[in-house]
Write an enzyme that holds these catalytic residues in place. Structure first.
Site, PDB file in Angstrom:
ATOM      1  N   TYR A  45      25.612 -44.573  64.302  1.00  0.00           N
ATOM      2  CA  TYR A  45      24.909 -43.156  64.430  1.00  0.00           C
ATOM      3  C   TYR A  45      24.146 -42.752  63.492  1.00  0.00           C
ATOM      4  O   TYR A  45      23.391 -41.822  63.604  1.00  0.00           O
ATOM      5  CB  TYR A  45      26.094 -42.263  64.966  1.00  0.00           C
ATOM      6  N   GLY A  54      21.304 -34.859  77.715  1.00  0.00           N
ATOM      7  CA  GLY A  54      20.044 -34.676  76.692  1.00  0.00           C
ATOM      8  C   GLY A  54      19.915 -36.156  76.215  1.00  0.00           C
ATOM      9  O   GLY A  54      18.700 -36.373  75.524  1.00  0.00           O
ATOM     10  N   LYS A 113      30.862 -24.226  71.808  1.00  0.00           N
ATOM     11  CA  LYS A 113      31.939 -23.183  72.265  1.00  0.00           C
ATOM     12  C   LYS A 113      32.501 -23.096  73.405  1.00  0.00           C
ATOM     13  O   LYS A 113      33.399 -23.112  73.987  1.00  0.00           O
ATOM     14  CB  LYS A 113      31.551 -21.628  71.637  1.00  0.00           C
ATOM     15  N   ASP A 152      34.272 -37.521  66.795  1.00  0.00           N
ATOM     16  CA  ASP A 152      34.053 -38.668  67.040  1.00  0.00           C
ATOM     17  C   ASP A 152      32.701 -39.208  66.386  1.00  0.00           C
ATOM     18  O   ASP A 152      31.758 -38.655  66.552  1.00  0.00           O
ATOM     19  CB  ASP A 152      34.154 -38.867  68.522  1.00  0.00           C
ATOM     20  N   LYS A 204      33.875 -46.237  64.431  1.00  0.00           N
ATOM     21  CA  LYS A 204      33.843 -47.412  65.035  1.00  0.00           C
ATOM     22  C   LYS A 204      32.974 -48.492  64.060  1.00  0.00           C
ATOM     23  O   LYS A 204      31.847 -48.113  63.458  1.00  0.00           O
ATOM     24  CB  LYS A 204      32.982 -47.213  66.379  1.00  0.00           C
ATOM     25  N   GLY A 246      27.996 -36.491  81.330  1.00  0.00           N
ATOM     26  CA  GLY A 246      27.002 -37.441  81.781  1.00  0.00           C
ATOM     27  C   GLY A 246      25.753 -37.603  80.775  1.00  0.00           C
ATOM     28  O   GLY A 246      24.620 -37.829  81.244  1.00  0.00           O
ATOM     29  N   GLN A 250      37.740 -46.444  74.632  1.00  0.00           N
ATOM     30  CA  GLN A 250      36.896 -45.418  74.481  1.00  0.00           C
ATOM     31  C   GLN A 250      35.748 -45.686  75.417  1.00  0.00           C
ATOM     32  O   GLN A 250      34.950 -46.849  75.064  1.00  0.00           O
ATOM     33  CB  GLN A 250      36.335 -44.708  73.405  1.00  0.00           C
ATOM     34  N   HIS A 283      33.539 -51.080  68.504  1.00  0.00           N
ATOM     35  CA  HIS A 283      32.242 -50.211  69.292  1.00  0.00           C
ATOM     36  C   HIS A 283      31.895 -51.108  70.668  1.00  0.00           C
ATOM     37  O   HIS A 283      31.797 -50.236  71.535  1.00  0.00           O
ATOM     38  CB  HIS A 283      31.310 -50.279  68.379  1.00  0.00           C
TER      39      HIS A 283
END
Length: 315
Positions: free
Chosen positions: A53, A214, A265, A48, A82, A211, A181, A115
């Site tokens: 970004y 970071g 992972k 995504d 987006k 949530g 989204q 977006h």
């Protein structure tokens, strides 16, 4: 559908979107490439992205190498990007997609999203009051439909659209949005929007499914939620895995973001087990609160004077 067979969800286009995607928001250049490469090797088939970004070029280099080295074929990967708010003018939409395709070194996107339902002046930097223009979602959407017709975007959709904004778009759309989204996790379950999406055949895709732990400017304790931790303990899984599996069993794709290979992972180990019904029902007891409120988009100039208007009361 078998309880453990949730690797894909079918969109209203007939395409199958992989249920777990790697989020790349706030993944710094220099780290994002390694994260994408690791994710593909682990088995992720959905990445995504977004122009805003600022890391699509680096992702493009990694994708090109993965294709050349035979790690994965283009047709086996699902790439979303987006359209940023400063490219909403109909004539700017195809140019924005071309830039993204160039950066990602791709011929087409599997999914292209508006977006935010917010419009900024072309070329403007930053979300300042003087940079806003009045949104014209039907006009922008018509340009998105042309990209769908061209095959450069094999599915089109929206992001951060409330139930009302999605409903308004569906009344004028020739090609209905395939996806909305939005933020979605056990502490913001999107109950109203989810029911509406289901009734109209729009797939809900959940960003920040953990949530956004970071994200420094958000006070997030989704993964500390007692119900989540109780279920995780009973099933011998991590709270993150349970939050993601909850999303899949609710019927939406999830987009966990990480640049840490061990966590990338861990976040993919959400198949071949399930949350049993007696524990699944406990999630309805969790107190609800939206984390990402979009405060900078609510002002006199944006078309939405308040946060309530931006989300049409879905707070």
């Amino acid at each position: 559908m078998a309880r453990n067979d949730l690797r894909f969800f079918e969109l209203n286009t007939g395409a199958k979107i992989p249920s777990v995607g790697l989020g790349t928001w706030q993944s710094d250049p220099g780290l994002v490439g390694n994260a994408v490469a690791a994710a593909i090797k682990i088995g992720y088939r959905h990445i995504d992205c977004a122009q805003i970004y600022g890391n699509e070029k680096e992702i493009g280099i990694v994708l090109k190498k993965a294709f050349e080295d035979g790690v994965v074929k283009r047709e086996d990967l699902w790439i979303t990007s987006k359209l940023w708010c400063a490219d909403h003018a109909p004539e700017d939409v195809p140019e924005a997609l071309n830039r993204t395709l160039q950066d990602l070194q791709l011929d087409y996107l599997d999914l292209y999203l508006i977006h935010w339902p917010v419009s900024l002046k072309k070329g403007s930097k930053g979300v300042k009051p003087e940079n806003f223009t009045q949104p014209d979602i039907p006009g922008t959407w018509k340009a998105m439909e042309a990209l769908y017709d061209s095959g450069k975007a094999r599915a089109i959709g929206v992001s951060n659209f409330s139930t009302k904004k999605l409903q308004d778009l569906l009344t004028v759309a020739r090609v209905p949005p395939a996806v909305d989204q939005v933020e979605c996790h056990p502490s913001w379950q999107q109950t109203k929007l989810r029911a509406f999406c289901k009734s109209r055949g729009v797939h809900l895709s959940g960003y920040s499914p953990l949530g956004s732990p970071g994200t420094t400017f958000l006070k997030s304790d989704v993964l500390k939620q007692p119900v989540l931790n109780m279920v995780a303990e009973k099933l011998g899984k991590t709270p993150a895995q349970v939050a993601l599996r909850w999303g899949l069993q609710m019927g939406h794709s999830v987009l966990p973001k990480s640049v840490n290979e061990a966590r990338i992972k861990e976040n993919f180990d959400v198949f071949d087990w399930f949350i049993p019904e007696d524990l699944f029902t406990k999630f309805s007891e969790i107190e609800q609160a939206r984390l990402l409120r979009g405060n900078p988009f609510a002002n006199e100039c944006s078309g939405y004077k308040t946060i309530e208007e931006l989300w049409d009361g879905e707070l």
